[in-house]
Design an enzyme around this catalytic site. Structure first.
Site, PDB file in Angstrom:
ATOM      1  N   CYS A  25       0.818  -0.984   0.051  1.00 44.71           N
ATOM      2  CA  CYS A  25       0.138  -0.296  -0.263  1.00 44.71           C
ATOM      3  C   CYS A  25       1.055   1.132  -0.168  1.00 44.71           C
ATOM      4  O   CYS A  25       0.676   1.711  -0.505  1.00 44.71           O
ATOM      5  CB  CYS A  25      -1.099   0.186   1.045  1.00 44.71           C
ATOM      6  SG  CYS A  25      -1.690  -1.686   1.639  1.00 44.71           S
ATOM      7  N   ASP A  57      -4.886  -3.198   6.724  1.00 44.78           N
ATOM      8  CA  ASP A  57      -5.911  -4.133   7.006  1.00 44.78           C
ATOM      9  C   ASP A  57      -5.917  -5.011   6.286  1.00 44.78           C
ATOM     10  O   ASP A  57      -6.017  -6.008   6.590  1.00 44.78           O
ATOM     11  CB  ASP A  57      -7.596  -2.692   6.733  1.00 44.78           C
ATOM     12  CG  ASP A  57      -6.893  -1.683   7.935  1.00 44.78           C
ATOM     13  OD1 ASP A  57      -6.455  -1.498   8.128  1.00 44.78           O
ATOM     14  OD2 ASP A  57      -8.468  -1.721   7.461  1.00 44.78           O
ATOM     15  N   CYS A  98      -2.503   4.162   2.753  1.00 46.99           N
ATOM     16  CA  CYS A  98      -2.921   2.454   2.878  1.00 46.99           C
ATOM     17  C   CYS A  98      -4.526   3.481   4.450  1.00 46.99           C
ATOM     18  O   CYS A  98      -4.027   4.786   5.231  1.00 46.99           O
ATOM     19  CB  CYS A  98      -2.372   1.992   3.926  1.00 46.99           C
ATOM     20  SG  CYS A  98      -3.206  -0.135   4.245  1.00 46.99           S
ATOM     21  N   LYS A 100      -5.632   3.868   7.237  1.00 45.57           N
ATOM     22  CA  LYS A 100      -5.428   4.834   8.860  1.00 45.57           C
ATOM     23  C   LYS A 100      -5.043   5.957   8.424  1.00 45.57           C
ATOM     24  O   LYS A 100      -5.001   6.997   9.434  1.00 45.57           O
ATOM     25  CB  LYS A 100      -5.267   3.657   9.218  1.00 45.57           C
ATOM     26  CG  LYS A 100      -5.955   2.274  10.213  1.00 45.57           C
ATOM     27  CD  LYS A 100      -7.791   2.918   9.893  1.00 45.57           C
ATOM     28  CE  LYS A 100      -8.909   2.132  10.173  1.00 45.57           C
ATOM     29  NZ  LYS A 100      -8.670   1.376   8.782  1.00 45.57           N
ATOM     30  N   SER A 446     -15.178  -3.699   6.478  1.00 48.71           N
ATOM     31  CA  SER A 446     -14.206  -2.715   5.049  1.00 48.71           C
ATOM     32  C   SER A 446     -14.940  -2.288   4.354  1.00 48.71           C
ATOM     33  O   SER A 446     -15.900  -2.705   3.979  1.00 48.71           O
ATOM     34  CB  SER A 446     -13.575  -4.590   4.974  1.00 48.71           C
ATOM     35  OG  SER A 446     -12.894  -3.966   3.544  1.00 48.71           O
TER      36      SER A 446
HETATM   37 FE1  FES Z   1      -3.587  -1.261   2.626  1.00 50.20          FE
HETATM   38 FE2  FES Z   1      -5.848  -1.929   1.689  1.00 50.20          FE
HETATM   39  S1  FES Z   1      -5.096  -3.022   3.053  1.00 50.20           S
HETATM   40  S2  FES Z   1      -4.418   0.173   1.199  1.00 50.20           S
END
Ligand code: FES
Length: 534
Positions: A25, A57, A98, A100, A446
């Site tokens: 990410c 995530d 990413c 957060k 999600s």
């Molecule tokens: Fe990092 Fe989706 S897990 S942007």
């Protein structure tokens, strides 16, 4: 450090990167941070870089590690805040990606209120597998299909190897790209730069250098971050999130940013905007297209221009390059009718995110309807005290069509960390139950979640919310149009059960998880950390 003392007289700009080598990410962020520094230098500033942590995530999804995700938002925000206080930077550029990392940077900027620009490192390309575009969402749903014997292990392994083909944030309009739309609408980034794909190295580099030069100008002007994080901007961001069918996490994060900026903003005010804003972008998981397709069709600029035409945004809001939001988008592409739709013929006429209340969620809960056609459901509760217990139940075939899956003790304090239930929802969809069951949880979802799913139930079970006393077989009714989430129990029965409820022991006694559990507020307030009174 090799710094020419002459440079110390100019603005000193902190360049915060959320790079970690643990995930695709954010993998291009060091390179972008270097380009930001070049832009700062070219504008006669001095750039000093630093790094924060970040949690992927999709690597922690479905494991205890996912509890670290939302908590990392606070740690990242704290890291940036502390560095700004310690080094007294004149301005700041935050390179984020990413999930957060975007709200975390915005929360930190809201606290320190320095001149600042955000740089989003860009989405990943789609993977290509067996003649079709695939993303991490396909992998999660394939996991569910494999569990039910609907897909072979070999095919799942092969899909997994093709789904995430390079650098960048998840390719669909999941939480990270939802927040990329938000930063464009806030005006705290150069509008349109965020969703340039991560592997467009030249364009991303130019955008990063531009941000470096801009922040020096903002320092000279004395324009600080809260100018782009006021009530008007946050409501604009909500409209942008809703119009693109974005993640429910966007609501949680906007509440948290508002809190840190000292802007009074309620869950209702945000969901009112969300529910009256038509969805005008056909993006996965609600629709067909991925971030790179969206960008090609004009991306956030096209959406903002169309929303402005219908009066859904305040076009007088400022942006970091000095133009208003309206001026920054007045030459954006018109809706192509395929990826971006017109307001008159939207992708979905009603808003993407709604708040539900009732005796099961007196402080509210969130449902995202852009990724489902269902508006109501009434069924028997199947109650699970953790995500793992629910996954086991789905895998063992103990969940049947019509059920309402209750997953509790997964809220901000109960988890702790308010895990996303993607492995549950993907298992449900993989098992072919996506259109016949409902999930109700005090956890999160999600951005890749599909189906009729109610999350963010508040108060959460661990703080004595009514979800804690639901039993197997109770009837639960969800009605999106009425805005209700109800367990069909007499008021007296519910009160008696609540009077007899005892909080289960916390999962962690020491460390960051224990501290977070003690301090975190309700999801209906953004799940921010509130210091004890006094
Ligand atoms: Fe990092 Fe989706 S897990 S942007």
């Amino acid at each position: 450090m090799g710094i020419d003392p002459v440079r110390l007289g100019g603005p000193i700009i902190g360049v915060a990167s959320t790079w970690t080598g643990t995930m695709p990410c954010n993998l291009n962020q060091r390179e972008l941070a270097d380009r930001v520094s070049e832009g700062v230098s070219a504008a006669n500033g001095l750039a000093l870089g630093f790094n924060t942590i970040a949690v992927s995530d999709n690597q922690s999804q479905g494991t205890p590690g996912m509890r670290a995700s939302l908590i990392s938002r606070e740690v990242i925000a704290d890291s940036i805040e502390l560095m700004v206080h310690a080094h007294d930077f004149d301005g700041l550029v935050c390179v984020v990606g990413c999930d957060k990392t975007v709200p975390a940077a915005l929360m930190a900027l809201a606290r320190v209120d320095k001149p600042a620009v955000l740089v989003y490192n860009g989405p990943m390309r789609a993977g290509r597998w067996r003649e079709r575009d695939v993303t991490i969402q396909d992998v999660w749903e394939a996991v569910g299909a494999e569990e039910r014997g609907l897909m072979s292990r070999e095919d799942l392994d092969e899909l997994e190897r093709f789904a995430c083909p390079g650098v960048g944030t998840c390719a669909g309009h999941f939480t990270a790209n939802t927040m990329a739309v938000a930063i464009d609408c806030l005006g705290i980034a150069c509008v349109g730069d965020a969703l340039v794909p991560a592997d467009e190295h030249a364009l991303k580099g130019e955008a990063a250098a531009r941000a470096g030069a801009l922040v020096v100008r903002l320092v000279e002007q004395g324009t600080t971050a809260r100018r782009f994080l006021d009530r008007r901007a946050l409501l604009n961001a909500m409209a942008g999130i809703a119009a693109t069918g974005g993640s429910t996490n966007g609501v949680l994060h906007l509440l948290a940013i508002a809190h840190e900026a000292g802007v009074p903003l309620t869950l209702e005010e945000l969901t009112d905007v969300a529910s009256r804003t038509p969805v005008i972008a056909d993006l996965a998981p609600s629709g067909r297209w991925l971030a790179e397709d969206f960008h090609r069709a004009g991306g956030t600029r096209a959406v903002i221009r169309e929303l402005l035409r219908g009066g859904h945004l305040d076009g007088e809001s400022p942006t970091v390059d000095g133009r208003t939001l309206a001026d920054a988008t007045n030459d954006a592409p018109l809706p192509d009718g395929e990826v971006v739709y017109t307001l008159e013929e939207p992708f979905k006429p009603t808003g993407a995110v709604h708040v539900l209340r009732g005796n099961l969620a007196p402080e509210g809960s969130l449902v995202k309807v852009s990724a489902t056609s269902r508006r109501t459901h009434r069924g028997r509760a199947r109650v699970f005290d953790s995500e793992e217990a629910c996954c086991d139940g789905v895998r063992a075939g103990r969940v049947t069509a019509g059920d309402v899956l209750v997953v509790r003790y997964e809220g901000p304090a109960g988890g702790p960390g308010m895990r996303e239930m993607l492995s549950v929802t993907a298992s449900v969809i993989g098992a072919g139950l996506g259109e016949s069951v409902v999930l109700v949880t005090d956890g999160r979802f999600s951005g890749a979640t599909r189906g009729l799913m109610v999350g963010h139930v508040a108060p959460e079970a661990a703080r004595g919310g009514p979800l804690a006393v639901v039993r197997d077989g109770d009837v639960i009714a969800v009605d999106v149009d009425d805005g209700t989430l109800v367990v069909e129990l007499e008021e007296r029965e519910l009160a008696e059960r609540l009077a007899g409820w005892r909080s289960p022991p916390p999962r962690y006694d020491v460390g960051v998880f224990a501290r977070y559990r003690a301090l975190v507020s309700s999801a209906s307030e953004g799940a921010v950390l509130i210091p004890p009174a006094g």
